[in-house]
Scaffold this motif. Sequence first.
Motif, PDB file in Angstrom:
ATOM      1  N   SER A 142     -39.593 -31.862 -16.434  1.00 43.89           N
ATOM      2  CA  SER A 142     -39.830 -33.306 -16.415  1.00 43.89           C
ATOM      3  C   SER A 142     -38.492 -34.016 -16.615  1.00 43.89           C
ATOM      4  O   SER A 142     -37.508 -33.401 -17.005  1.00 43.89           O
ATOM      5  N   LEU A 143     -38.495 -35.298 -16.338  1.00 44.33           N
ATOM      6  CA  LEU A 143     -37.285 -36.113 -16.478  1.00 44.33           C
ATOM      7  C   LEU A 143     -37.589 -37.231 -17.454  1.00 44.33           C
ATOM      8  O   LEU A 143     -38.399 -38.117 -17.165  1.00 44.33           O
ATOM      9  N   SER A 144     -36.942 -37.188 -18.600  1.00 44.18           N
ATOM     10  CA  SER A 144     -37.157 -38.235 -19.593  1.00 44.18           C
ATOM     11  C   SER A 144     -36.385 -39.490 -19.180  1.00 44.18           C
ATOM     12  O   SER A 144     -35.423 -39.406 -18.401  1.00 44.18           O
ATOM     13  N   PRO A 145     -36.775 -40.652 -19.691  1.00 44.30           N
ATOM     14  CA  PRO A 145     -36.001 -41.863 -19.411  1.00 44.30           C
ATOM     15  C   PRO A 145     -34.539 -41.724 -19.849  1.00 44.30           C
ATOM     16  O   PRO A 145     -33.637 -42.230 -19.177  1.00 44.30           O
ATOM     17  N   GLU A 146     -34.301 -41.009 -20.935  1.00 37.54           N
ATOM     18  CA  GLU A 146     -32.930 -40.798 -21.412  1.00 37.54           C
ATOM     19  C   GLU A 146     -32.136 -39.952 -20.431  1.00 37.54           C
ATOM     20  O   GLU A 146     -30.976 -40.248 -20.141  1.00 37.54           O
ATOM     21  N   GLN A 147     -32.747 -38.889 -19.902  1.00 41.05           N
ATOM     22  CA  GLN A 147     -32.066 -38.050 -18.916  1.00 41.05           C
ATOM     23  C   GLN A 147     -31.782 -38.846 -17.643  1.00 41.05           C
ATOM     24  O   GLN A 147     -30.709 -38.727 -17.056  1.00 41.05           O
ATOM     25  N   GLU A 148     -32.733 -39.646 -17.231  1.00 39.00           N
ATOM     26  CA  GLU A 148     -32.552 -40.477 -16.044  1.00 39.00           C
ATOM     27  C   GLU A 148     -31.349 -41.402 -16.218  1.00 39.00           C
ATOM     28  O   GLU A 148     -30.483 -41.496 -15.336  1.00 39.00           O
ATOM     29  N   CYS A 185     -42.192 -31.791 -10.601  1.00 41.06           N
ATOM     30  CA  CYS A 185     -40.990 -32.429 -11.130  1.00 41.06           C
ATOM     31  C   CYS A 185     -40.144 -32.980  -9.992  1.00 41.06           C
ATOM     32  O   CYS A 185     -39.597 -34.073 -10.091  1.00 41.06           O
ATOM     33  N   GLU A 219     -41.522 -36.307  -8.981  1.00 42.40           N
ATOM     34  CA  GLU A 219     -41.274 -37.314 -10.009  1.00 42.40           C
ATOM     35  C   GLU A 219     -39.815 -37.767  -9.986  1.00 42.40           C
ATOM     36  O   GLU A 219     -39.519 -38.962  -9.984  1.00 42.40           O
ATOM     37  N   ARG A 226     -38.108 -41.538  -8.892  1.00 47.12           N
ATOM     38  CA  ARG A 226     -37.409 -42.355  -9.883  1.00 47.12           C
ATOM     39  C   ARG A 226     -35.930 -42.553  -9.584  1.00 47.12           C
ATOM     40  O   ARG A 226     -35.345 -43.562  -9.984  1.00 47.12           O
TER      41      ARG A 226
END
Length: 80
Positions: free
Chosen positions: A8-14, A40, A43, A47
């Motif tokens: 998954s991709l967290s908002p922080e990683q993004e 993933c 997703e 994004r």
Amino acid sequence: MVALMGSSLSPEQEALIVEAVGPQGKIALLFDEDEAGWACREEVLSRLVSRVYIKVIGLGTEGAQPDSLTEEEVKNLGVL
């Protein structure tokens, strides 16, 4: 730069990805070739596609895992 992440991709990683490469940046993504990796991929693309250039590199073998590739295999895929 090479970074590994989970399924998954967290908002922080993004935010870190976009900040690290900038608006003209380019990234290559390799996902696990399994159900979680495919989800993933969808997703992450939805994004990030409007924020940075993305090249998705398929591993070609169901069940393949990017973190099990050797440096030479990664180079052969055109990532490094």
